[in-house]
Design an enzyme around this catalytic site. Sequence first.
Site, PDB file in Angstrom:
ATOM      1  N   GLY A  40       0.825  -1.223   0.000  1.00 36.45           N
ATOM      2  CA  GLY A  40       0.000   0.000   0.000  1.00 36.45           C
ATOM      3  C   GLY A  40       0.848   1.258   0.000  1.00 36.45           C
ATOM      4  O   GLY A  40       0.677   2.117   0.867  1.00 36.45           O
ATOM      5  N   ALA A  41       1.746   1.363  -0.989  1.00 34.47           N
ATOM      6  CA  ALA A  41       2.690   2.487  -0.997  1.00 34.47           C
ATOM      7  C   ALA A  41       2.308   3.560  -2.010  1.00 34.47           C
ATOM      8  O   ALA A  41       3.144   4.382  -2.370  1.00 34.47           O
ATOM      9  CB  ALA A  41       4.095   1.960  -1.274  1.00 34.47           C
ATOM     10  N   GLY A  44      -0.417   8.251   1.216  1.00 37.73           N
ATOM     11  CA  GLY A  44      -0.405   8.342   2.678  1.00 37.73           C
ATOM     12  C   GLY A  44       0.834   7.775   3.341  1.00 37.73           C
ATOM     13  O   GLY A  44       1.974   8.035   2.936  1.00 37.73           O
ATOM     14  N   GLY A  46       2.144   4.729   3.512  1.00 37.41           N
ATOM     15  CA  GLY A  46       3.014   3.851   2.717  1.00 37.41           C
ATOM     16  C   GLY A  46       3.887   4.641   1.761  1.00 37.41           C
ATOM     17  O   GLY A  46       5.075   4.347   1.592  1.00 37.41           O
ATOM     18  N   SER A 168      -2.829   0.637  14.478  1.00 31.25           N
ATOM     19  CA  SER A 168      -3.538   1.904  14.715  1.00 31.25           C
ATOM     20  C   SER A 168      -3.997   1.978  16.163  1.00 31.25           C
ATOM     21  O   SER A 168      -4.294   0.937  16.777  1.00 31.25           O
ATOM     22  CB  SER A 168      -4.760   1.961  13.799  1.00 31.25           C
ATOM     23  N   TYR A 194     -12.911  -1.764  11.938  1.00 30.69           N
ATOM     24  CA  TYR A 194     -11.519  -1.293  11.855  1.00 30.69           C
ATOM     25  C   TYR A 194     -10.770  -1.715  13.127  1.00 30.69           C
ATOM     26  O   TYR A 194      -9.666  -2.267  13.055  1.00 30.69           O
ATOM     27  CB  TYR A 194     -11.534   0.231  11.708  1.00 30.69           C
TER      28      TYR A 194
END
Length: 311
Positions: A40-41, A44, A46, A168, A194
């Site tokens: 996920g780069a 944001g 990543g 998180s 989440y």
Amino acid sequence: MLKYLKEYNWPDMRRMIENGRLPPDTCDERLDGKLCVVTGATSGVGLEAVKSLHGAGADILMINRDERKSEAVADSLRRAGPGSVDYLIADLSSLARVREAIGGLVRLERPVDVLINNAGVHMTRLVLTPDGLETTFAVNHMASFMITLAMLPVMSRRGAGRILQVNSQGHRFFGLDLGDIDWRRRPFSGLRAYGAAKTAQLLCCREFADRLRGTGVTVNAMHPGAVKTGIGENNGRLYRWYNHHVVWKGLGDPSISGTALHYLAAARELEGVSGAYFNLTREEKPAPHALDRELGKRVWELSLRLSGMEG
Ligand SMILES: NC(=O)c1ccc[n+]([C@@H]2O[C@H](COP(=O)([O-])OP(=O)(O)OC[C@H]3O[C@@H](n4cnc5c(N)ncnc54)[C@H](OP(=O)(O)O)[C@@H]3O)[C@@H](O)[C@H]2O)c1
């Protein structure tokens, strides 16, 4: 709700709030010739991670779902510095695509020095994946679980490396109900889903740390700060309006997440530290339900069964 409020120890909560106000520790350790894999780069946290790691000399392998965005990130990194930049394409909400990405990783002809499982989503609606999993659970937990599990023997054989799970403070939202991970018996709550996915990831981080003890490979989890990124932008117009006009005003710059991930990936003072949870770069006590080792073993078994892999 009351059950979860009761479990909190207020001095720990105060420390969490204080830690959240501190800037991350920085690190000037170079990573030349080291390979860092980041999921996920494309935006944001990543994206900031690959910028920071590549800026320190690392070679980068991204695992993203979007080819066009991947090419744009790769292009801008290649212009910025000498480290190599490559990517694999995989939609990490699909177990089959995660397995394909794993195939690409284990076939690499060079060792992985740093693995950062970062890809994540926040969904306000219940969306089941083709595997019948709730999407947040699939992307935020199952993909990171499977990639980490597959890399355990590979990284252990070499006897060095760091694995980081981008978790998180959201893990503190109400724990997880293992009897209903796909929300068939309860009305869906995006925040709870989440929190459940992040709790599962954090519990499995401790399980991974146990399995990696003595190998020279470490695994830690981190909260990347409350930062302005694309998370939640997949949701409806009302949510996005609220995000842009209210939530974003209170958020920090995601470059702090990149700085923190470089520190956690490279700082000499963290050599041998494993199974910990960091708020940016400050070690912190997770919520009590994320320290429940019995629950952790059950999450491990469930994740293993869902993955179809061997533990
Ligand atoms: N932002 C915060 O304040 C905050 C706070 C705590 C934790 N986090 C965690 O930080 C991590 C990164 O999130 P972010 O805030 O940086 O959000 P973001 O900007 O939306 O980035 C999320 C990344 O994950 C990728 N992704 C999403 N679904 C995917 C899928 N099915 N397959 C492959 N890749 C997928 C996205 O790809 P696309 O570009 O293709 O969508 C993007 O590269 C997440 O694990 C999140 O839970 C963020």
